[in-house]
Write an enzyme that holds these catalytic residues in place. Structure first.
Site, PDB file in Angstrom:
ATOM      1  N   ARG A 153       9.140   1.751  10.560  1.00 12.56           N
ATOM      2  CA  ARG A 153       9.139   2.811   9.218  1.00 12.56           C
ATOM      3  C   ARG A 153      10.799   3.536   8.604  1.00 12.56           C
ATOM      4  NH1 ARG A 153       4.666   4.819  12.630  1.00 12.56           N
ATOM      5  NH2 ARG A 153       2.612   4.100  10.887  1.00 12.56           N
ATOM      6  N   LYS A 184       4.541   8.319  13.450  1.00  9.44           N
ATOM      7  CA  LYS A 184       3.526   9.162  12.570  1.00  9.44           C
ATOM      8  C   LYS A 184       2.792   9.800  13.886  1.00  9.44           C
ATOM      9  CE  LYS A 184       2.348   7.173   8.294  1.00  9.44           C
ATOM     10  NZ  LYS A 184       2.109   7.000   6.780  1.00  9.44           N
ATOM     11  N   HIS A 252      10.019   0.038   2.746  1.00 10.72           N
ATOM     12  CA  HIS A 252       8.898  -0.097   3.203  1.00 10.72           C
ATOM     13  C   HIS A 252       7.973  -1.439   3.003  1.00 10.72           C
ATOM     14  CE1 HIS A 252       4.930   2.221   5.679  1.00 10.72           C
ATOM     15  NE2 HIS A 252       4.965   2.054   4.827  1.00 10.72           N
ATOM     16  N   ARG A 255       9.149  -3.654   5.924  1.00 13.18           N
ATOM     17  CA  ARG A 255       7.646  -3.355   7.044  1.00 13.18           C
ATOM     18  C   ARG A 255       6.977  -3.920   6.629  1.00 13.18           C
ATOM     19  NH1 ARG A 255       5.676   0.114  10.412  1.00 13.18           N
ATOM     20  NH2 ARG A 255       3.658   1.412  10.176  1.00 13.18           N
ATOM     21  N   HIS A 278      -0.300   1.596  13.945  1.00 14.71           N
ATOM     22  CA  HIS A 278      -1.380   2.243  13.420  1.00 14.71           C
ATOM     23  C   HIS A 278      -2.707   2.201  14.281  1.00 14.71           C
ATOM     24  CE1 HIS A 278      -0.274  -0.276   9.620  1.00 14.71           C
ATOM     25  NE2 HIS A 278       0.569   0.640   9.465  1.00 14.71           N
ATOM     26  N   TYR A 287      -3.580  -6.430   5.643  1.00 17.80           N
ATOM     27  CA  TYR A 287      -2.485  -7.212   5.475  1.00 17.80           C
ATOM     28  C   TYR A 287      -3.529  -8.840   5.454  1.00 17.80           C
ATOM     29  CZ  TYR A 287       1.010  -4.392   6.417  1.00 17.80           C
ATOM     30  OH  TYR A 287       1.953  -3.143   5.970  1.00 17.80           O
TER      31      TYR A 287
END
Length: 314
Positions: A153, A184, A252, A255, A278, A287
């Site tokens: 990120r 995150k 992004h 990514r 994630h 994806y």
């Protein structure tokens, strides 16, 4: 007077109201006119007047628009125009219920994340802007390699320091070939760093000292201060344009490209989840849609029976 008005007269009176009393822009009035013309046509087809339209009618017409390919946003705008008419009719005492009440447009599907093709991603990473300061070129190439090669990120990239320390949010261990980042939710993870990214890192570190002052940041500008996310976005967009790509690239997107390309090669969704950091596998599953989209494109381009793919005509 309005009690005996025809449907067309009621619609015109409402349009006069929004134009004069609500002072809506003429463009908005034109859009309302088209939407209400559609409402009248639907009502006529159903054999009812506008004041006799029921909630079930509205739901059926929404379903028809949706199956006909109208976007969720387009349906929502049409419903807004219809709802406004019926609110006004209610205030005039001409109806005792609003048939559009509680009717909502279908939920819009989440757009697929934008990813580069493999060739474009490599072209961006290997591009050399010869008229740039060599230090800028080395830094920007290293940024590109880490974003695409590690799936970082932008916040994780910006937070990287040159070396591990008690205050470092992230760092790269060249000997182990790993990047340690703070993602995150303040969750730490380690991701592998490939040979191309490690080579780009070594080239950048060899010249970083020309600008280095007291900031421990891995990526700094000419004044020796940590780069901001916005500065990186600007530099990456510029690089993509100079590299001849058809679309401006943002961090992004690299990514997304990382995730899509790893999944295409490995088919291991769980591994991609871990690499991206994630919390839920459902976030990573988008994806798989990108992967199928890629496979469909390959099929269309390569298979001798792909032309005109779709339902057979009778």
């Amino acid at each position: 007077m309005l009690a005996s008005a025809t449907d067309a007269e009621l619609v015109q009176a409402y349009l006069d109201h929004v134009r004069v009393e609500k002072r809506l822009a003429e463009r908005t009035v034109i859009l309302y006119t088209a939407d209400l013309d559609k409402l009248q046509a639907n009502a006529q087809t159903a054999g009812v007047g506008l004041r006799q339209v029921q909630n079930a009618h509205i739901r059926r017409w929404v379903a028809q628009m949706h199956s006909g390919g109208r976007s969720a946003r387009g349906i929502a705008l049409i419903l807004s125009g219809w709802r406004g008419l019926y609110v006004w009719l209610g205030r005039q005492g001409l109806i005792d219920h609003n048939p559009v009440q509680d009717v909502r447009a279908p939920k819009a599907g989440k757009p697929l994340p934008k990813a580069l093709g493999v060739d474009d991603a490599v072209q961006l990473a290997t591009h050399v802007q010869e008229d740039d300061d060599p230090r800028l070129e080395a830094r920007d190439r290293c940024i590109t390699e880490l974003l695409y090669g590690c799936g970082l990120r932008i916040g994780e990239l910006v937070g990287l320091d040159v070396a591990a320390s008690g205050t470092a949010r992230g760092w790269i261990d060249p000997q182990a070939g790993e990047a340690h980042v703070l993602g995150k939710g303040s969750k730490r993870r380690s991701v592998p760093v490939g040979r191309a990214a490690l080579a780009a890192l070594a080239q950048w570190l060899a010249v970083r000292g020309d600008w280095a002052q007291d900031d421990p940041a891995l990526f700094i500008g000419g004044r020796g201060q940590r780069l901001t996310p916005q500065q990186i976005r600007v530099r990456l967009k510029r690089r993509s344009m100079l590299a001849g790509l058809n679309t401006p690239v943002h961090p992004h997107m690299l990514r997304h490209s990382f995730a899509s390309h790893v999944l295409q090669s490995s088919g291991d969704l769980r591994a991609v989840q871990e690499l991206l950091g994630h919390a839920s596998i459902s976030t990573t599953q988008v994806y798989t849609r990108l992967d199928f989209q890629h496979l469909a494109q390959v099929y269309d381009a390569a298979h001798p029976r792909a032309k005109g793919r779709g339902p057979a005509k009778p």
